[in-house]
Write an enzyme that holds these catalytic residues in place. Structure first.
Site, PDB file in Angstrom:
ATOM      1  CE  LYS A   1      -3.722   2.343  -0.160  1.00 29.99           C
ATOM      2  NZ  LYS A   1      -4.450   2.403  -1.428  1.00 29.99           N
ATOM      3  CB  VAL A   2       2.980   2.893   2.315  1.00 30.01           C
ATOM      4  CG1 VAL A   2       3.945   4.071   2.375  1.00 30.01           C
ATOM      5  CG2 VAL A   2       1.636   3.251   2.965  1.00 30.01           C
TER       6      VAL A   2
END
Length: 348
Positions: A343-344
């Site tokens: 996600k990051v």
């Protein structure tokens, strides 16, 4: 069931997210607009990656057309690897990031602040390093986005840019149009059943192009990214003008061309472009509210609501999000967790 995935739920949260953002961040966007006027800002430099970089492409058109501000995209490696940052005199330096965590984007804001430039951040994490580096923060209010593929944070970024542009320009009619967008987004999401039905046709397609121009140049890039990261399809985004300068040669009978063509000043040019594709046997997948474009398409996704062209990226990306979601589901892949992605993503 697809309805139980984070991606499905987050796509359908977008009307509420946009409504919340437009109300909650009015004062923050107004304060930034006032600072731009007070400091006689002459241009904007945006630091972003991935989906946020696609939102920056929208800003390039909207802030340029509506506010007369030239917009450039930063090269973060000048700050982190080469350590030779450019000068930011009279610039607004704007960082756009859902997470606000990528060190290279943070580095751009830190250097801009050191130079005394006006700095701002659009982020879903108002306590992040990026937000701390900026004088002004616009919070996306999107809530936790758990699916890897960004959807609600992307349209929220577009809305934040639009809100800033409208308040900077002071046009009450544009503000009223912007406030109607959450309802238009809700209507557009009603296309899902139609898109679900047509998606299996492309289960085995491994390459295509996405075409947009003007404000929807950003949409072409964002849809291409969604198809690549979710379905592992080789997809290239182009403006219709750039595609004619060489890439047109890849088109052969049955080759899919996704054409983003909502009503607006670019529509006549896109109609001409579609006419050039027909003799080559391209399979046109059209996202539009125009009968002529839709009649030329092999697969037609009719936008149920027409909005002004400057706002159309907020609605025209939605059929693409739904198409990518149902295509990955048709292929039996993980909707929320594409391979090799997190996600990051922190880059330097």
């Amino acid at each position: 069931m697809i309805e139980n995935t984070h991606l499905y739920q987050e796509i359908h949260q977008q009307p509420d997210v946009l409504a919340t953002l437009l109300e909650a961040e009015y004062d923050s966007a107004q304060a930034l607009a006032q600072a731009i006027h007070q400091r006689n800002i002459t241009h904007v430099v945006i630091a972003a990656r991935g989906t946020s970089d696609n939102a920056a492409r929208y800003a390039k058109y909207l802030l340029g057309a509506n506010n007369g501000l030239p917009v450039g995209l930063a090269a973060p490696s000048l700050f982190t690897v080469y350590q030779q940052p450019p000068r930011f005199k009279d610039a607004l330096v704007l960082g756009i990031s859902q997470s606000g965590k990528s060190p290279d984007i943070v580095a751009v804001l830190h250097e801009a602040r050191r130079q005394g430039a006006l700095t701002a951040t659009i982020t879903n994490m108002p306590a992040s390093d990026l937000a701390q580096a900026a004088e002004h923060v616009i919070d996306l209010h999107a809530g936790v986005e758990q699916s890897i593929a960004a959807t609600k944070t992307y349209t929220a970024e577009l809305a934040a840019i639009a809100l800033l542009s409208v308040l900077l320009g002071g046009d009450p009619h544009m503000l009223a149009e912007l406030k109607s967008v959450p309802e238009a987004v809700a209507h557009t999401l009603s296309m899902e059943a139609e898109i679900r039905q047509m998606t299996p046709r492309y289960r085995y397609k491994r390459d295509c192009v996405v075409i947009g121009r003007g404000y929807n140049y950003a949409t072409a890039f964002e849809l291409a990214l969604k198809l690549k990261e979710l379905t592992y399809t080789l997809v290239e985004p182009y403006s219709s003008a750039d595609f004619l300068h060489g890439p047109l040669a890849v088109v052969e009978p049955g080759f899919p061309v996704i054409l983003i063509a909502p009503s607006g000043k670019m529509l006549p040019e896109l109609k001409d472009f579609a006419q050039k594709l027909k003799p080559l046997g391209a399979e046109i997948v059209a996202i539009s509210d125009d009968d002529e474009i839709l009649d030329q398409a092999r697969v037609a996704f009719r936008l149920p609501v027409s909005v002004s062209e400057w706002l159309s990226p907020l609605t025209s990306i939605l059929p693409g999000q739904l198409f990518a979601m149902h295509l990955v589901n048709t292929r039996g892949l993980d909707v929320d967790q594409p391979r090799a992605l997190s996600k990051v993503t922190e880059t330097r």
